[in-house]
Write a protein that holds these residues in place. Structure first.
Motif, PDB file in Angstrom:
ATOM      1  N   LYS A  51       0.835  -1.187   0.000  1.00 56.49           N
ATOM      2  CA  LYS A  51       0.000   0.000   0.000  1.00 56.49           C
ATOM      3  C   LYS A  51       0.876   1.246   0.000  1.00 56.49           C
ATOM      4  CE  LYS A  51      -3.834   2.143   2.567  1.00 56.49           C
ATOM      5  NZ  LYS A  51      -4.659   2.351   1.355  1.00 56.49           N
ATOM      6  N   VAL A  52       0.431   2.283  -0.719  1.00 59.48           N
ATOM      7  CA  VAL A  52       1.156   3.548  -0.759  1.00 59.48           C
ATOM      8  C   VAL A  52       0.208   4.680  -0.395  1.00 59.48           C
ATOM      9  CG1 VAL A  52       2.862   2.762  -2.433  1.00 59.48           C
ATOM     10  CG2 VAL A  52       0.722   3.791  -3.240  1.00 59.48           C
ATOM     11  N   TYR A  53       0.791   5.799   0.046  1.00 55.87           N
ATOM     12  CA  TYR A  53       0.008   6.917   0.562  1.00 55.87           C
ATOM     13  C   TYR A  53       0.441   8.204  -0.144  1.00 55.87           C
ATOM     14  CZ  TYR A  53      -0.881   3.503   4.232  1.00 55.87           C
ATOM     15  OH  TYR A  53      -1.236   2.359   4.915  1.00 55.87           O
ATOM     16  N   PRO A  54      -0.405   8.768  -1.016  1.00 54.49           N
ATOM     17  CA  PRO A  54      -0.012   9.984  -1.748  1.00 54.49           C
ATOM     18  C   PRO A  54       0.302  11.140  -0.792  1.00 54.49           C
ATOM     19  CG  PRO A  54      -2.041   9.033  -2.636  1.00 54.49           C
ATOM     20  CD  PRO A  54      -1.769   8.334  -1.343  1.00 54.49           C
ATOM     21  N   LEU A  55       1.423  11.815  -1.047  1.00 52.23           N
ATOM     22  CA  LEU A  55       1.787  12.970  -0.234  1.00 52.23           C
ATOM     23  C   LEU A  55       1.187  14.259  -0.786  1.00 52.23           C
ATOM     24  CD1 LEU A  55       5.578  12.363   0.525  1.00 52.23           C
ATOM     25  CD2 LEU A  55       3.572  11.558   1.765  1.00 52.23           C
ATOM     26  N   HIS A  56       0.856  14.261  -2.071  1.00 52.00           N
ATOM     27  CA  HIS A  56       0.356  15.466  -2.729  1.00 52.00           C
ATOM     28  C   HIS A  56      -0.373  15.035  -3.991  1.00 52.00           C
ATOM     29  CE1 HIS A  56       3.656  15.515  -5.869  1.00 52.00           C
ATOM     30  NE2 HIS A  56       4.100  14.633  -5.012  1.00 52.00           N
ATOM     31  N   ARG A  57      -0.924  15.997  -4.713  1.00 44.49           N
ATOM     32  CA  ARG A  57      -1.631  15.710  -5.956  1.00 44.49           C
ATOM     33  C   ARG A  57      -1.041  16.533  -7.096  1.00 44.49           C
ATOM     34  NH1 ARG A  57      -7.740  16.960  -4.386  1.00 44.49           N
ATOM     35  NH2 ARG A  57      -6.671  18.700  -3.410  1.00 44.49           N
ATOM     36  N   ILE A  58      -1.115  15.994  -8.296  1.00 45.74           N
ATOM     37  CA  ILE A  58      -0.919  16.794  -9.494  1.00 45.74           C
ATOM     38  C   ILE A  58      -2.091  16.481 -10.420  1.00 45.74           C
ATOM     39  CG2 ILE A  58       1.574  17.068  -9.358  1.00 45.74           C
ATOM     40  CD1 ILE A  58       1.977  14.780 -11.210  1.00 45.74           C
ATOM     41  N   ASP A  59      -2.485  17.468 -11.199  1.00 42.11           N
ATOM     42  CA  ASP A  59      -3.686  17.333 -12.016  1.00 42.11           C
ATOM     43  C   ASP A  59      -3.570  16.169 -12.995  1.00 42.11           C
ATOM     44  OD1 ASP A  59      -4.639  19.587 -10.757  1.00 42.11           O
ATOM     45  OD2 ASP A  59      -3.945  20.942 -12.336  1.00 42.11           O
TER      46      ASP A  59
END
Length: 242
Positions: A51-59
């Motif tokens: 499992k991984v956990y996004p630190l931020h978003r990009i469009d």
């Protein structure tokens, strides 16, 4: 989808960074129920087997560096650092026209999620290359001018870079939401290009556990390189190259 693997740019026991292709969502959203939609979080989980956990978003239409925590604890250590200088994100983009200065700051409040209350927003830019091509993109001028910019969004508002540059009338090429449709049609008809020319180029952060300065760089997609050559724009060298 079965054969798709994300390019891993950095990995240790706490974090992993990949080069997200344009058109891929970061994680499941309300629009992620389209048939065959690609989701980076899910693909990476299958690729590395955890499992991984996004630190931020990009469009979705933006390519480039995307960083995940390999545990919720690791992710929670970095996420509070985003408003500080311990985390820096640099983008490359191609816009209409020449900037009025080689280095500048755009400070223009933006509405939260495109509506609602205004929030402070700050974007810093550097003009890396500019050129005038002998082709008319509109009926107003016989030639067309374009610039390659490096942009550092000091704040993280929705579509911030695209909205800030649109506010200054230097529209990001290929932006169908905040851009100039005449330019988008010109690039589609003249060059056969429809992609958004915005790339999350570099991600730098102070590792919260090892205290090292981590720098991650994502290569530009082929379409970005090809259109830069056609426009006569000079791309910056890769890290470590002259």
């Amino acid at each position: 989808m079965e054969n798709l693997e994300l390019e891993i740019l950095f990995q240790d026991e706490f974090f992993i960074a990949v080069n997200k292709p344009a058109g891929m969502l970061v994680h499941r959203t309300n629009i992620a129920f389209e048939e065959n939609v690609l989701i980076a979080e899910r693909l990476l989980k299958e690729q590395i087997g955890q499992k991984v956990y996004p630190l931020h978003r990009i469009d979705r239409p933006t390519s480039g560096v995307l960083v995940f925590g390999l545990s919720s604890e690791a992710a929670s250590l970095v996420q509070p650092l985003f408003p500080t200088d311990d985390v820096k994100k640099y983008y490359l983009t191609i816009v209409r026209g020449y900037m009025s200065e080689n280095h500048g700051i755009i400070e223009h409040p933006l509405k939260k999620k495109l509506c609602g209350d205004l929030q402070d927003a700050k974007s810093e830019f550097w003009s890396l290359s500019q050129n005038e091509i002998p082709i008319a993109s509109t009926n107003r001028y016989p030639t067309s001018r374009y610039s390659l910019l490096k942009v550092y969004p000091h704040t993280g508002r929705m579509h911030q870079i695209r909205r800030h540059l649109a506010h200054d009338r230097h529209y990001v090429i290929g932006d169908s939401t905040h851009g100039d449709n005449r330019q988008n049609h010109f690039f589609r008809d003249t060059f056969g290009m429809e992609q958004l020319l915005l790339h999350a180029w570099k991600f730098e952060f102070i590792h919260p556990i090892t205290k090292e300065a981590i720098k991650v760089e994502a290569d530009l997609p082929d379409y970005f390189i090809n259109i830069s050559e056609k426009l006569g724009l000079i791309l910056p060298p890769k890290e470590g190259e002259n």
